[in-house]
Motif scaffolding. Structure first.
Motif, short mmCIF file in Angstrom:
data_model
loop_
_atom_site.label_atom_id
_atom_site.label_comp_id
_atom_site.label_asym_id
_atom_site.label_seq_id
_atom_site.Cartn_x
_atom_site.Cartn_y
_atom_site.Cartn_z
N LEU A 323 0.92 -1.13 0.29
CA LEU A 323 0.40 -0.14 0.04
C LEU A 323 0.86 1.24 -0.09
CD1 LEU A 323 -3.25 0.34 0.00
CD2 LEU A 323 -2.02 0.96 2.84
N TYR A 324 0.49 2.35 -1.47
CA TYR A 324 1.24 3.70 -0.95
C TYR A 324 0.28 4.51 -0.12
CZ TYR A 324 4.01 1.52 -3.98
OH TYR A 324 5.68 0.83 -4.98
N THR A 325 0.74 5.58 0.60
CA THR A 325 -0.06 6.31 1.01
C THR A 325 0.40 7.54 1.32
OG1 THR A 325 -2.17 6.86 2.86
CG2 THR A 325 0.39 5.72 3.61
N ASN A 326 -0.73 8.79 1.15
CA ASN A 326 0.57 10.24 1.34
C ASN A 326 0.18 10.46 2.81
OD1 ASN A 326 1.05 10.41 -1.32
ND2 ASN A 326 -0.51 10.84 -2.38
N MET A 327 1.46 11.33 3.22
CA MET A 327 1.52 11.44 4.42
C MET A 327 1.59 12.84 4.68
SD MET A 327 1.00 8.91 6.37
CE MET A 327 1.50 9.17 7.66
N ILE A 328 1.54 13.42 5.64
CA ILE A 328 1.51 15.19 5.88
C ILE A 328 1.85 15.40 7.41
CG2 ILE A 328 1.32 17.44 5.67
CD1 ILE A 328 0.06 17.15 2.91
N ASN A 329 3.02 15.64 7.80
CA ASN A 329 2.89 15.79 9.19
C ASN A 329 2.02 17.20 9.89
OD1 ASN A 329 4.15 17.24 12.15
ND2 ASN A 329 5.52 15.82 11.93
N ALA A 330 1.25 17.03 10.85
CA ALA A 330 0.76 18.04 11.38
C ALA A 330 0.60 19.10 11.71
CB ALA A 330 -0.99 16.97 12.62
N VAL A 331 2.06 18.94 12.42
CA VAL A 331 2.66 20.33 13.06
C VAL A 331 3.13 20.73 12.49
CG1 VAL A 331 3.84 20.56 14.87
CG2 VAL A 331 2.34 19.26 15.78
N ILE A 332 4.68 20.08 11.55
CA ILE A 332 6.02 20.52 10.82
C ILE A 332 4.64 20.76 9.31
CG2 ILE A 332 7.67 21.10 9.76
CD1 ILE A 332 8.01 19.16 12.77
N PRO A 333 4.00 21.00 8.83
CA PRO A 333 3.86 20.61 6.78
C PRO A 333 4.58 20.41 6.37
CG PRO A 333 2.14 22.46 7.99
CD PRO A 333 3.58 22.38 8.85
N SER A 336 6.40 16.84 4.66
CA SER A 336 5.85 15.30 3.96
C SER A 336 6.24 14.31 3.24
CB SER A 336 4.57 16.34 2.83
OG SER A 336 5.50 17.16 2.22
N ASP A 337 5.10 12.94 3.03
CA ASP A 337 6.79 11.60 1.73
C ASP A 337 5.09 10.97 1.62
OD1 ASP A 337 7.77 10.69 0.63
OD2 ASP A 337 9.64 10.17 2.79
N ARG A 338 5.45 9.89 1.39
CA ARG A 338 4.77 8.27 0.71
C ARG A 338 5.41 7.91 1.71
NH1 ARG A 338 3.82 7.28 -5.42
NH2 ARG A 338 1.83 8.45 -5.08
N LEU A 339 4.63 6.75 2.83
CA LEU A 339 4.02 5.94 3.07
C LEU A 339 4.90 4.75 2.56
CD1 LEU A 339 5.96 5.48 6.31
CD2 LEU A 339 3.47 4.94 6.92
N ILE A 340 5.70 3.26 2.62
CA ILE A 340 5.21 2.49 1.36
C ILE A 340 4.95 1.13 3.03
CG2 ILE A 340 5.85 1.20 0.11
CD1 ILE A 340 7.63 3.05 -0.85
N ILE A 341 4.07 0.27 2.62
CA ILE A 341 3.51 -0.62 3.73
C ILE A 341 3.33 -1.50 3.09
CG2 ILE A 341 1.76 -1.17 5.52
CD1 ILE A 341 1.51 1.95 5.27
N ILE A 342 4.25 -3.22 4.00
CA ILE A 342 4.05 -3.70 2.65
C ILE A 342 4.08 -5.23 3.61
CG2 ILE A 342 5.59 -6.26 2.28
CD1 ILE A 342 7.65 -4.11 1.08
N ALA A 343 2.59 -5.84 3.54
CA ALA A 343 1.67 -6.79 4.44
C ALA A 343 2.95 -7.97 4.43
CB ALA A 343 0.51 -7.08 4.78
N ASP A 344 3.37 -8.43 5.26
CA ASP A 344 4.20 -9.21 5.26
C ASP A 344 3.13 -10.64 6.13
OD1 ASP A 344 6.05 -9.71 4.02
OD2 ASP A 344 7.29 -8.35 6.43
N SER A 345 2.31 -11.16 6.82
CA SER A 345 1.88 -11.91 7.79
C SER A 345 0.57 -11.16 8.09
CB SER A 345 2.25 -12.48 8.41
OG SER A 345 2.52 -11.57 9.37
N TRP A 346 -0.40 -11.53 9.01
CA TRP A 346 -1.66 -10.71 9.57
C TRP A 346 -1.31 -10.03 10.70
CZ3 TRP A 346 -6.14 -9.31 9.13
CH2 TRP A 346 -6.98 -8.72 9.83
N ASP A 347 0.24 -10.32 11.19
CA ASP A 347 0.46 -9.64 12.18
C ASP A 347 1.92 -8.88 11.85
OD1 ASP A 347 -1.14 -10.72 14.70
OD2 ASP A 347 -0.44 -12.43 14.40
N THR A 348 2.37 -8.75 10.76
CA THR A 348 3.35 -8.45 10.28
C THR A 348 4.01 -7.23 9.66
OG1 THR A 348 4.66 -10.26 11.27
CG2 THR A 348 6.37 -8.99 9.98
N ILE A 349 3.66 -6.05 9.64
CA ILE A 349 4.09 -5.15 8.13
C ILE A 349 5.28 -4.38 8.81
CG2 ILE A 349 1.74 -4.34 8.52
CD1 ILE A 349 2.71 -1.86 9.44
#
Length: 498
Positions: A323-333, A336-349
């Protein structure tokens, strides 16, 4: 890593005591375009045109320096120096309005010294009409010392698109051309590598970045089986060429829950992330946590002492695991960056910031029993702090800062610069971040200073001292620069009885 029962219990007690809760390409030759007039794109114009598409990849404070014409809607902007002269160029992504089948267009505007204004000097069509999660950035991908333009996003069918435009070392702005372009149902990663000090000093070229393209194996019924293609830079043809292809097979059968995540859409993946995840060091002393809150669209990062809250932007799926998702810091705009999340198992990313050169970091899910312990009243202090900085501060050299937060005015050597400022704490260090703005509202530059505050008081006056040390922020925290620190003072005369 599998935790034994006793360390796990100790970890759960510690976490429960401090945790928070919500918490096919078009290769037509690029041609110069007619110059536009220096007319900022106003909010009224955006509304009249149906409103430009917005994305976490763009700085909303940047205003257009040219008008591409009434038949174009501006979707994205980037101020960057493309030809190594004294002024920035502006890169625009525009949507043609007079032809519903026409693709997006990439435009470059630069200064016209004769007319003292910006003109559009180059444009070219992109490959798609629309992109979700659109990001526009610049980096020296080829290593030749010139900035390449990178456009990424997802089409209406959820396929991942990346296009890169580059220019030869001695080329003009009008010499930019497409050097890479792919649209796949999968992942496209530009693999950055560390470059030498000789590169950063301009003595030698840098190693070109490789590009890795992953997609589902069309010959397999297992969504975890992928085909991985490696693209490498070919300097002779001034383009990226595919050099190798390999198949990567899944080694284990998937449990039903994670199989549902792999076969589902964005919402299914985000539901899978909901709640708290933790990472710990081998000795158990370094605990980091992430809390995914879909209801408030926030991700909260906590390392045991500092909490960082990010707005959870648009998410897009790639291959089954990612999953790719865009992120912006709520205090320091500016963070900002894009977070890359990989699901390896139900309990591990595994997660990684797109702009970071660090490898993926593994996090494990908190159990349902632990999450049920969390109470809505529990909280920790936020990243931002209030140091009470107001009014005029002067340096011995004659420089002056006027604080009216979030506004700030900085006068030095007869030049006055205005912008916005915020004060926050990272890794126990107080940081003043100033975003200086150009007269047209565009972001000029962002500077960071480590702040040290002192106050001396007697019966007649209060002397407040502010020491500022140049610094920059990265994924590891605050790093101070080599430049000399600055000192500013504010003197308050006390009246009788104060």
């Amino acid at each position: 890593m599998i935790l034994s029962s006793k360390p796990a219990a100790a970890l759960f007690v510690l976490i429960a005591s401090i945790l928070f809760v919500s918490c096919g390409k078009n290769d037509s030759t690029a041609a110069p375009a007619n110059g536009g007039i220096l007319t900022p794109h106003t909010e009224a114009e955006s509304s009249a045109n149906g409103g430009p598409m917005t994305s976490g990849g763009f700085d909303d404070s940047v205003l257009p320096l040219v008008n591409p014409g009434e038949n174009y809607n501006i979707l994205g902007l980037l101020d960057v120096n493309l030809n190594m002269d004294t002024s920035d160029e502006q890169v625009l992504i525009t949507l043609p309005l007079d032809d519903e089948s026409a693709p997006l267009r990439l435009m470059i505007a630069t200064t016209n010294p004769i007319r003292n204004q910006y003109d559009i000097v180059w444009d070219t069509p992109l490959s798609l009409r629309s992109l979700r999660g659109l990001t526009l950035r610049a980096n020296d991908v080829t290593g030749n010392g010139r900035m390449d333009i990178i456009i990424t996003g997802f089409d209406d069918e959820g396929r991942h698109s990346t296009e890169v435009f580059g220019v030869p070392t001695k080329g003009e702005i009008t010499d930019y051309r497409r050097i890479f372009g792919q649209l796949v149902e999968g992942n496209i990663d530009i693999i950055s590598t560390e470059r030498t000090s000789q590169y950063w000093s301009g003595i030698t070229s840098g190693d070109p970045f490789d590009i890795v393209v992953q997609m589902k194996d069309p010959d397999s019924d297992n969504p975890m089986d992928i085909v991985e293609n490696l693209w490498k830079w070919d300097s002779r043809s001034f383009a990226y060429r595919q050099r190798s292809s390999s198949k990567i097979r899944a080694e284990t059968l998937l449990e039903a829950r994670i199989a549902h995540v792999y076969s589902g859409g964005v919402n299914v993946f985000e539901e899978y992330l909901e709640g708290a995840w933790y990472r710990e060091s081998g000795d158990g002393t370094d605990i980091n946590m992430i809390f995914f809150d879909r209801k408030s669209r926030e991700m909260v990062f906590y390392d045991g002492s500092v909490q960082e809250v990010y707005s959870w932007g648009v998410s897009n799926r790639a291959t089954a695991q990612r999953l790719y998702t865009n992120m912006i810091n709520a205090v320091i705009p500016s963070l900002s960056d894009r977070l890359i999340i990989i699901a390896d198992s139900w309990d591990t990313i595994r997660i990684r910031w797109s702009a970071s050169e660090e490898d993926y970091t593994t996090y494990r899910r908190f159990g349902e029993a632990l999450q049920s312990v969390l109470g809505e009243g529990s909280s920790i202090s936020s990243l931002g702090v209030d140091m009470g900085l107001t009014g005029v501060w002067e340096s011995p050299e004659g420089s002056e800062i006027i604080f009216d937060l979030p506004k700030i005015e900085w006068e030095e050597d007869g030049k006055i610069r205005s912008g916005t400022a915020s004060i926050f704490v990272l890794d126990g260090v107080s940081v003043l971040q100033v975003q200086f703005m150009k007269k047209n509202g565009a972001l000029e530059e962002t500077v960071n200073w480590v702040v040290e505050y002192e106050e001396d008081r007697d019966e007649t006056k209060v002397i407040r001292s502010l020491s500022l040390t140049p610094a920059f922020l990265n994924v590891d925290g605050v790093v101070t620069g080599d430049d000399a620190w600055r000192r500013f003072e504010q003197i308050e005369i006390l009246s009788a009885g104060d």
